[in-house]
Design a protein around this motif. Structure first.
Motif, short mmCIF file in Angstrom:
data_model
loop_
_atom_site.label_atom_id
_atom_site.label_comp_id
_atom_site.label_asym_id
_atom_site.label_seq_id
_atom_site.Cartn_x
_atom_site.Cartn_y
_atom_site.Cartn_z
N ARG A 25 14.22 1.51 -25.14
CA ARG A 25 15.22 2.07 -24.23
C ARG A 25 15.46 1.03 -23.14
O ARG A 25 14.67 0.10 -22.99
N HIS A 26 16.54 1.17 -22.38
CA HIS A 26 16.77 0.23 -21.28
C HIS A 26 15.64 0.34 -20.25
O HIS A 26 15.15 1.43 -19.95
N VAL A 27 15.27 -0.84 -19.73
CA VAL A 27 14.27 -0.91 -18.66
C VAL A 27 14.96 -1.51 -17.44
O VAL A 27 15.49 -2.63 -17.51
N ILE A 28 15.01 -0.74 -16.37
CA ILE A 28 15.65 -1.19 -15.12
C ILE A 28 14.54 -1.50 -14.12
O ILE A 28 13.71 -0.63 -13.84
N VAL A 29 14.51 -2.73 -13.63
CA VAL A 29 13.49 -3.11 -12.66
C VAL A 29 14.18 -3.46 -11.34
O VAL A 29 14.91 -4.44 -11.25
N LEU A 30 13.95 -2.63 -10.33
CA LEU A 30 14.55 -2.84 -9.01
C LEU A 30 13.56 -3.62 -8.16
O LEU A 30 12.44 -3.16 -7.92
N ALA A 31 13.96 -4.80 -7.72
CA ALA A 31 13.13 -5.64 -6.85
C ALA A 31 13.66 -5.45 -5.42
O ALA A 31 14.71 -5.98 -5.08
N ILE A 32 12.93 -4.66 -4.64
CA ILE A 32 13.41 -4.29 -3.31
C ILE A 32 12.59 -5.06 -2.29
O ILE A 32 11.43 -4.71 -2.00
N ASP A 33 13.18 -6.09 -1.71
CA ASP A 33 12.46 -7.00 -0.83
C ASP A 33 12.14 -6.33 0.51
O ASP A 33 13.04 -5.82 1.18
N GLY A 34 10.85 -6.32 0.88
CA GLY A 34 10.46 -5.91 2.22
C GLY A 34 9.96 -4.48 2.37
O GLY A 34 9.80 -4.01 3.51
N VAL A 35 9.72 -3.78 1.26
CA VAL A 35 9.34 -2.36 1.35
C VAL A 35 7.82 -2.20 1.23
O VAL A 35 7.23 -2.58 0.21
N PRO A 36 7.15 -1.64 2.23
CA PRO A 36 5.71 -1.42 2.15
C PRO A 36 5.36 -0.20 1.32
O PRO A 36 6.18 0.72 1.16
N TYR A 37 4.12 -0.17 0.84
CA TYR A 37 3.65 0.92 -0.02
C TYR A 37 3.80 2.28 0.66
O TYR A 37 4.31 3.23 0.06
N ALA A 38 3.33 2.40 1.90
CA ALA A 38 3.27 3.72 2.54
C ALA A 38 4.67 4.33 2.66
O ALA A 38 4.86 5.53 2.44
N LEU A 39 5.65 3.50 2.96
CA LEU A 39 7.03 4.02 3.08
C LEU A 39 7.59 4.41 1.72
O LEU A 39 8.21 5.47 1.58
N ALA A 40 7.36 3.58 0.71
CA ALA A 40 7.87 3.90 -0.63
C ALA A 40 7.27 5.20 -1.15
O ALA A 40 7.95 6.00 -1.80
N ALA A 41 5.98 5.42 -0.86
CA ALA A 41 5.32 6.64 -1.34
C ALA A 41 6.01 7.88 -0.76
O ALA A 41 6.06 8.92 -1.41
N ARG A 42 6.54 7.77 0.46
CA ARG A 42 7.26 8.90 1.07
C ARG A 42 8.72 8.95 0.62
O ARG A 42 9.29 10.02 0.43
N ALA A 43 9.34 7.79 0.47
CA ALA A 43 10.80 7.74 0.26
C ALA A 43 11.21 7.96 -1.20
O ALA A 43 12.37 8.23 -1.47
N TRP A 44 10.24 7.82 -2.13
CA TRP A 44 10.57 7.93 -3.55
C TRP A 44 9.78 9.09 -4.18
O TRP A 44 8.92 8.87 -5.06
N PRO A 45 10.04 10.34 -3.78
CA PRO A 45 9.24 11.47 -4.26
C PRO A 45 9.36 11.72 -5.75
O PRO A 45 8.49 12.35 -6.35
N ARG A 46 10.45 11.24 -6.38
CA ARG A 46 10.62 11.51 -7.80
C ARG A 46 9.95 10.46 -8.69
O ARG A 46 10.00 10.53 -9.90
N ALA A 47 9.32 9.45 -8.05
CA ALA A 47 8.61 8.41 -8.81
C ALA A 47 7.11 8.60 -8.70
O ALA A 47 6.62 9.28 -7.80
#
Ligand SMILES: [Zn+2]
Length: 346
Positions: A25-47
Motif C-alpha cells: 500500500r502507499h506509505v506516506i512519511v511526513l518529515a516535520i522539522d522542529g516538533v518535540p515528542y511531548a507536543l506530538a503525543a498531545r497533538a496527534w491523538p489518532r496516531a
C-alpha cells in the motif's frame, strides 16, 4: 536520560510499520522539522506516538541525514551548519554549499523502499530552495517532486489550514502520479515558524490538521508515518556571550563554526589552552565548554570538521540570529526527544 531508541533506527521503524500494515500500500512519511515528542503525543491523538532520541548536535542537517540513512554523525560527517569540510579550510554553510561532502552512506530509506518494491519519492517541499550537496545526500536515491512549498510559501502567511491543505495536495498529487505503491517522504519545515513564534496556537492547530489529514489517508488504506529531527528550546541572544566568543576567535586566530545552540572554535593546538582559559573567564556557567573528542569519535569525518573547543548552551542565554526566540543544536530534553508517529491503515 531516556532509554528510547535513536533516530538512527528510523529505517527499522519504517520496515516494521510496513510489515505490520500487511499488503503493499502507499506509505506516506511526513518529515516535520522542529516538533518535540511531548507536543506530538498531545497533538496527534489518532496516531501511535513513540519517543525517539535525536543525535548531537540537534540540528536539522545532521539529524535528518542520520534518520534517513541510519548513519551516526561520526559516519555521515555532517556535524552542524557551519563547518570546515577539510581541516583548515574556510568554513561553509551546509545549506548553501554546492561542493562535495564526501561519499553518501551506502543505503538509505529510499533504497530500502525500492528494494521492497515501492517507488521511492521525495516531495522536497520546504527544501525546494535549499539545493546543494547536503540535500543531494539526503534525497539522491528518491524521485524528486518539486514545486510545493509549505511554511516557505512566499506571501502566504502562516494560516495553519492553508499550510496543511498544501501538504495534503502535494502528497495526493505525488501518490496519483505513481502507477504502483510508493513511499513518499515529504519535508515540512515547521521549524521555520517555531524559531520566531515558538509552539504557539497556529502551530498547534497546524499539527491538529496534520493529524486529521493523516487519519484520512489511513482510512483510505495508506500507512502514514511522521517523524521529526529535534525540538527547540527558548533561546535569547546575549551580546556579552557573542562578544566573548568573537574575542576568543580574534585573539587566538581561530575559525568559528557551529550548529545553533552549539558553537565551536578551531584554533592551532598551541593556542588551545589559552583560548579555553579566556572563554572560561568570560562565559557564564550556563555555557558548557567541552572538547570535541568527547562529542565526536576521534579520527571520524565529523570530528575532523569541528574545532576542538565546543561551546554548548545549557540555559536560555546564548547566541542567536535576530528575531529568534527558540533555537536548537544543544542537549536539552526539549531538543533531544522527538516523535515517531504511525497512523495505521484501516
Ligand atoms: Zn530542524
Amino acid at each position: 536520560m531516556s532509554a528510547a531508541p535513536s533516530i538512527t533506527t528510523f529505517r527499522d521503524d519504517v520496515r516494521a510499520a510496513i510489515r505490520d500494515a500487511g499488503a503493499p500500500r502507499h506509505v506516506i512519511v511526513l518529515a516535520i522539522d522542529g516538533v518535540p515528542y511531548a507536543l506530538a503525543a498531545r497533538a496527534w491523538p489518532r496516531a501511535q506516538v513513540a519517543e525517539r532520541r535525536s543525535v548531537f548536535p540537534t540540528t536539522s542537517a545532521t539529524a535528518w541525514l542520520s534518520s534517513l540513512t541510519g548513519a551516526s554523525v561520526d559516519a555521515h560527517g555532517v556535524p552542524g551548519v557551519v563547518f570546515a569540510v577539510e581541516p583548515g579550510a574556510t568554513p561553509i554553510d551546509v545549506y548553501q554549499y554546492q561542493g562535495s561532502l564526501g561519499a553518501p552512506p551506502p543505503t538509505d530509506l529510499f533504497s530500502d523502499a525500492a528494494g521492497a518494491g515501492y517507488a521511492p519519492v521525495a516531495i522536497l517541499g520546504d527544501l525546494e530552495d535549499t539545493p546543494g550537496a547536503w540535500r543531494d545526500l539526503l534525497v539522491h536515491r528518491a524521485r524528486p517532486v518539486h514545486g510545493h512549498r509549505f511554511f516557505w510559501e512566499p506571501g502566504a502567511g502562516g494560516a495553519p489550514g492553508a499550510i496543511a491543505a498544501r501538504v495534503g495536495a502535494a502528497v495526493d498529487a505525488a501518490l496519483a502520479a505513481q502507477p504502483g505503491p510508493c513511499l513518499a517522504w515529504c519535508f515540512v519545515d515547521a521549524d521555520h515558524h517555531i524559531h520566531r513564534a515558538g509552539y504557539d496556537a497556529p502551530l498547534i492547530e497546524f499539527l491538529a490538521q496534520l493529524d486529521a489529514l493523516a487519519a484520512a489517508w489511513a482510512a483510505r488504506g495508506a500507512l502514514v508515518i511522521a517523524h521529526s529531527d529535534h525540538g527547540l528550546a527558548p533561546t535569547r541572544h546575549d551580546p556579552s556571550i557573542a562578544a566573548a566568543i568573537e574575542r576568543a576567535a580574534a585573539d587566538h586566530g581561530g575559525a568559528l563554526g557551529g550548529a545553533g545552540r552549539t558553537r565551536w572554535l578551531d584554533v592551532a593546538p598551541d593556542r588551545e589552552a589559552a583560548a579555553r582559559a579566556a572563554l572560561r573567564a568570560a562565559l557564564p556557567a550556563s555555557v558548557a565548554i567541552r572538547h570535541a573528542d568527547e562529542l565526536f569519535a576521534p579520527g571520524s569525518r565529523a570530528r575532523a570538521r569541528v574545532g576542538a573547543i565546543v561551546l554548548i548552551a545549557r540555559g536560555e542565554a546564548f547566541v542567536a540570529p535576530a528575531g529568534y526566540a527558540y533555537e536548537h543544536g544543544s542537549l536539552t530534553e526539549a531538543e533531544l526527544a522527538v516523535p515517531l508517529a504511525v497512523w495505521s491503515p484501516c
